[in-house]
Scaffold this motif. Structure first.
Motif, PDB file in Angstrom:
ATOM      1  N   ALA A   1      44.477  44.912  30.602  1.00 19.02           N
ATOM      2  CA  ALA A   1      44.393  45.836  31.742  1.00 19.02           C
ATOM      3  C   ALA A   1      43.576  47.079  31.378  1.00 19.02           C
ATOM      4  CB  ALA A   1      45.802  46.239  32.180  1.00 19.02           C
ATOM      5  N   LEU A   2      43.764  47.593  30.170  1.00 20.26           N
ATOM      6  CA  LEU A   2      43.021  48.791  29.745  1.00 20.26           C
ATOM      7  C   LEU A   2      41.534  48.474  29.571  1.00 20.26           C
ATOM      8  CD1 LEU A   2      45.533  50.252  27.112  1.00 20.26           C
ATOM      9  CD2 LEU A   2      44.914  51.304  29.297  1.00 20.26           C
ATOM     10  N   THR A   3      41.241  47.316  29.003  1.00 18.70           N
ATOM     11  CA  THR A   3      39.841  46.913  28.796  1.00 18.70           C
ATOM     12  C   THR A   3      39.147  46.743  30.152  1.00 18.70           C
ATOM     13  OG1 THR A   3      40.553  45.752  26.799  1.00 18.70           O
ATOM     14  CG2 THR A   3      38.349  45.253  27.593  1.00 18.70           C
ATOM     15  N   ALA A   4      39.865  46.183  31.135  1.00 21.23           N
ATOM     16  CA  ALA A   4      39.304  46.004  32.488  1.00 21.23           C
ATOM     17  C   ALA A   4      38.959  47.357  33.123  1.00 21.23           C
ATOM     18  CB  ALA A   4      40.303  45.250  33.362  1.00 21.23           C
ATOM     19  N   ARG A   5      39.658  48.412  32.687  1.00 14.64           N
ATOM     20  CA  ARG A   5      39.381  49.766  33.217  1.00 14.64           C
ATOM     21  C   ARG A   5      38.346  50.500  32.349  1.00 14.64           C
ATOM     22  NH1 ARG A   5      44.249  48.585  35.262  1.00 14.64           N
ATOM     23  NH2 ARG A   5      45.277  49.855  36.855  1.00 14.64           N
ATOM     24  N   GLY A   6      37.750  49.777  31.381  1.00 15.79           N
ATOM     25  CA  GLY A   6      36.686  50.380  30.565  1.00 15.79           C
ATOM     26  C   GLY A   6      37.175  51.179  29.362  1.00 15.79           C
ATOM     27  N   GLU A   7      38.470  51.057  29.063  1.00 14.84           N
ATOM     28  CA  GLU A   7      39.006  51.800  27.902  1.00 14.84           C
ATOM     29  C   GLU A   7      38.691  51.050  26.612  1.00 14.84           C
ATOM     30  OE1 GLU A   7      40.515  54.743  27.723  1.00 14.84           O
ATOM     31  OE2 GLU A   7      40.395  55.048  29.892  1.00 14.84           O
ATOM     32  N   LYS A   8      38.304  51.787  25.571  1.00 18.02           N
ATOM     33  CA  LYS A   8      38.055  51.161  24.256  1.00 18.02           C
ATOM     34  C   LYS A   8      39.334  51.255  23.435  1.00 18.02           C
ATOM     35  CE  LYS A   8      33.082  51.711  23.836  1.00 18.02           C
ATOM     36  NZ  LYS A   8      31.966  52.359  23.135  1.00 18.02           N
TER      37      LYS A   8
END
Length: 768
Positions: free
Chosen positions: A673-680
């Motif tokens: 979910a975090l990766t889908a929001r562009g979080e590294k």
């Protein structure tokens, strides 16, 4: 006008650094000279070595000549290694020469003496030390006392001095940053400055800020068992790593890093601490987890991993059995069973050759139990092996006369004959003698597999023996005392044996399995290991501790942990100290309590200790910060939004953030979910990964012993954390935070946080 204290200290520092640089040049010259000498010796090797092989005397002369050249090479290599190590130490001292100054008056001496203390000692002449190693006896004055009369221990006994000045110096790249004069052991100003630093993916040394109670742990040389109970963040692990460095210094020449062993909670933690000892100029000790130790001992078995152990659903029956198997009584039951095997019930396998029984198990049993009662298991096994080898040798003689051997000798090629002779002389009285020689070689080769079975004691069967032991446990222990029924035990035995058949073994079962094997084969443990350290002791059971004491019989033990953080053994941990008293001599046991927590701000420590019920004492160090945030969200997506917002805040403060979920599955879903929001973010799936800079997502069972600038506790809701025995787990997760703590819960907040006073955190109930 008189110079300021700082200017005077800077002038002294400049003088010391100039002398360090001179020493660096000398070591660099030694390194270059050694390298040149080694190159010259190798180049001139053929000119300097007299090669004569025409006579015995000539060969001896050649051998001595080669040996002489080798010794010269070894000397240059040793000189190079020593100079390289010295240069590395000097480079560190050039940047940060020392951290403390002591002025003291020794009774009976005419004047006051001044010394400086640093990571290593440095002298510009044999008796003139410009810097004293922090581990030197005199340096303990800095850690243990204030001003005035102080006594410290020396190799010749106690020595009393009058301390006139205690000064702390912070140096960066040869420049004096700050100077503190203090009456304390280590002043709070310096400690605060160090504690306010950001965390890293590697643990740092704490030599400059060792506290008095930590110094007690570091310098203890008399205890067979040193037990350190310390709150989260109290410096337990740091103290123990400094203790290893101190012991290697104290027993230099009699102790090597290979004789010191640390059992740590997981491999991730090993990676986190692996720079501390090299930073102090020492080699790392042997480091492994209990799982790795068991896997190394049982290479053909798949031992249950930390994740499997953590995520196994425990029924009431399984919990009762696990508690029983982890007890000292169960260890004593295996010991008693081992003694019983001296009289009867040892299980044997046939010794076979090409599927044909060569020596039947009944014959082996008859030999094994033919020795008198003075033969214990180890002697009995040795004597049995000797007897079996004799039987095999008699079979060699009989087999040599058989028809197939005669044919095999006649069919030997020239190459095969040469291989059999090897370097042996070929002088036989007659053809019969030569035939016997070759026939014996062929038969020995043929029976080689049977000999291997005997030498490697494969006629024993640990699996059959362990099955026999498990079935007889009800005769050795009272099951009902542990709340275990006979039916539950029988069912557990079936499950264990089915798993072992498939080469799988649980962490609960593996200790008894290894111990029984050691008893059967007469193993007496690793006698060369001198110091064994067990970190996170609350997650060990009494059986494991008794087994490790048996496995390292000549070692002194240091055990450290926090009984508030037992995430595997849970309530059992509080009985540990009592059980340790029966394993170690109380006269040689020392318990040190570290109650002050330095890791977290006062606000975080006050919050986390309230999670516990009847926890061990925890006192916060006076370092101020923000109140922890508690975010309760309606659904998963909103919860992820809260994490994203918090990551942005933490990133602006340049904090390293760990998002800690309960299970790996939850961590995987959140990472997606975090990766889908562009979080590294980096997901730490297993203990074999390394910590990465920036934000990481890590399951709770891998967070042990680590610390982070900021922690986000993921989904601390009523479903995830509801049972009383999960209190310690939640406490462990929250207490990883140094500067910032955020708790995110989806739906309803965990009831385990109901005890925490609402004034100790900021509550934010986010809506969809």
């Amino acid at each position: 006008m008189a110079k300021s204290i700082k200017a005077l200290e800077q002038a002294h520092l400049d003088d010391v650094v100039a002398k360090i640089r001179v020493a660096e040049d000398q070591q660099s010259e030694t390194i270059q000279r050694s390298e040149q000498d080694q190159a010259d010796i190798k180049q001139n090797f053929y000119n300097d070595v007299n090669i004569k092989t025409d006579s015995y005397e000539g060969m001896m002369e050649t051998g001595l000549s080669v040996r002489q050249q080798q010794q010269m090479l070894d000397e240059r290599q040793n000189s190079w290694q020593h100079a390289t190590k010295q240069l590395s130490t000097l480079k560190k001292l050039e940047k940060n020469a020392y951290f403390a100054r002591l002025d003291f008056h020794e009774h009976g001496e005419p004047k006051t003496e001044t010394i400086y203390i640093g990571l290593s000692s440095f002298s510009d002449s044999p008796d003139h030390f410009l810097i004293y190693d922090w581990r030197a006896p005199i340096s303990s004055i800095y850690y243990d006392g204030g001003l005035g009369n102080v006594t410290y221990q020396t190799p010749d006994g106690p020595q009393a001095v009058d301390v006139k000045l205690k000064r702390q110096l912070m140096i960066q790249d040869g420049e004096l940053v700050t100077v503190y004069d203090t009456e304390e052991a280590v002043g709070d100003s310096m400690l605060l400055e160090v504690l306010d630093e950001k965390s890293d993916v590697k643990m740092k040394s704490i030599v400059t800020t060792i506290q008095k109670e930590q110094n007690t742990i570091i310098r203890d040389t008399s205890s067979d068992l040193l037990f350190v109970q310390g709150a989260a963040g109290s410096g337990k692990t740091s103290s123990v790593l400094q203790r290893v460095a101190y012991l290697l210094y104290r027993y230099r020449g009699n102790l090597t890093a290979g004789q010191v062993m640390l059992f740590s909670p997981n491999q991730l933690f090993n990676d986190y601490i692996n720079q501390v000892l090299p930073e102090l100029g020492e080699q790392n000790m042997v480091q492994m987890t209990y799982y790795q130790y068991a896997s190394y001992r049982l290479p053909h078995m798949q031992v249950e991993t930390l994740q499997q152990r953590f995520e196994t659903e425990n029924t009431a029956d399984m919990a009762a059995i696990t508690k029983m198997e982890g007890s000292l009584a169960f260890f004593n039951a295996v010991t008693a069973y081992g003694r019983h095997l001296e009289q009867a019930d040892m299980r044997f396998r046939n010794i076979t050759l090409n599927d044909e029984v060569l020596i039947p198990r009944d014959k082996i049993r008859e030999i094994y139990y033919s020795f008198n009662e003075n033969y214990h298991l180890a002697n009995r096994l040795s004597a049995t092996k000797e007897a079996l080898i004799k039987i095999l040798n008699r079979k060699v003689g009989a087999e040599m006369r058989s028809k197939w051997v005669e044919e095999a000798v006649q069919d030997l090629s020239r190459e095969e004959i040469n291989e059999f002779y090897g370097n042996q002389p070929r002088e036989f009285k007659n053809g019969d003698e030569e035939f016997k020689f070759l026939a014996r070689k062929i038969v020995m080769q043929h029976l080689g597999n049977a000999r291997t079975q005997i030498v490697r004691q494969r006629f024993l069967s640990i699996n059959m023996q362990y099955a026999h032991f498990l079935k007889h446990v009800p005769d050795l222990l009272k099951l009902e005392k542990y709340g275990v029924t006979r039916d539950a035990w029988d069912a557990a035995v079936e499950t264990k044996l089915a798993a072992i058949k498939e080469r799988h073994i649980s962490l609960t079962t593996v200790s008894a399995y290894m111990y029984l094997y050691d008893l059967m084969t007469g193993k007496r443990g690793q006698r060369d290991m001198r110091f064994v350290f067990l970190d996170e002791i609350q997650d060990y059971n009494a059986f494991q501790l008794a087994f490790l004491k048996y496995s390292f019989p000549n070692a002194r033990f240091t055990m450290l942990g926090d009984l508030n953080q037992a995430i595997f053994t849970k309530e059992n941990s509080h009985t540990l100290i009592g059980e340790l008293e029966t394993l170690f001599d109380p006269e040689k046991t020392r318990v040190v309590q570290l109650t002050k927590s330095y890791r977290s701000t006062q606000q975080i420590t006050d919050f986390t200790k309230e999670i516990l019920v009847n926890g061990e004492a925890v006192t916060a160090f006076n370092r101020q910060g923000d109140l922890p945030n508690v975010e309760v969200t309606a659904d998963f997506e909103t919860g992820v939004d809260q994490v994203v917002d918090q990551l942005a805040l933490n990133d602006s403060d340049r904090d390293t953030t760990a998002i800690i979920g309960k299970t790996l599955a939850e961590c995987e879903r959140l990472t997606e979910a975090l990766t889908a929001r562009g979080e590294k973010v980096t997901l730490i799936r297993t203990e074999n990964q390394r910590l990465a800079p920036g934000a990481i997502v890590v399951p709770s069972f891998l967070a042990k012993g680590l610390e982070f600038d900021a922690v986000i506790v993921w989904n601390a809701n009523a479903d995830n954390y509801q049972r009383e025995d999960e209190r310690q787990l939640l406490y462990t997760i929250c207490s990883r935070a140094m500067h910032e703590l955020t708790v995110v819960a989806i739906g309803e907040l965990s009831p385990l946080l109901n005890r925490v006073d609402q004034s100790l955190y900021t509550m934010n109930e986010a809506t969809v």
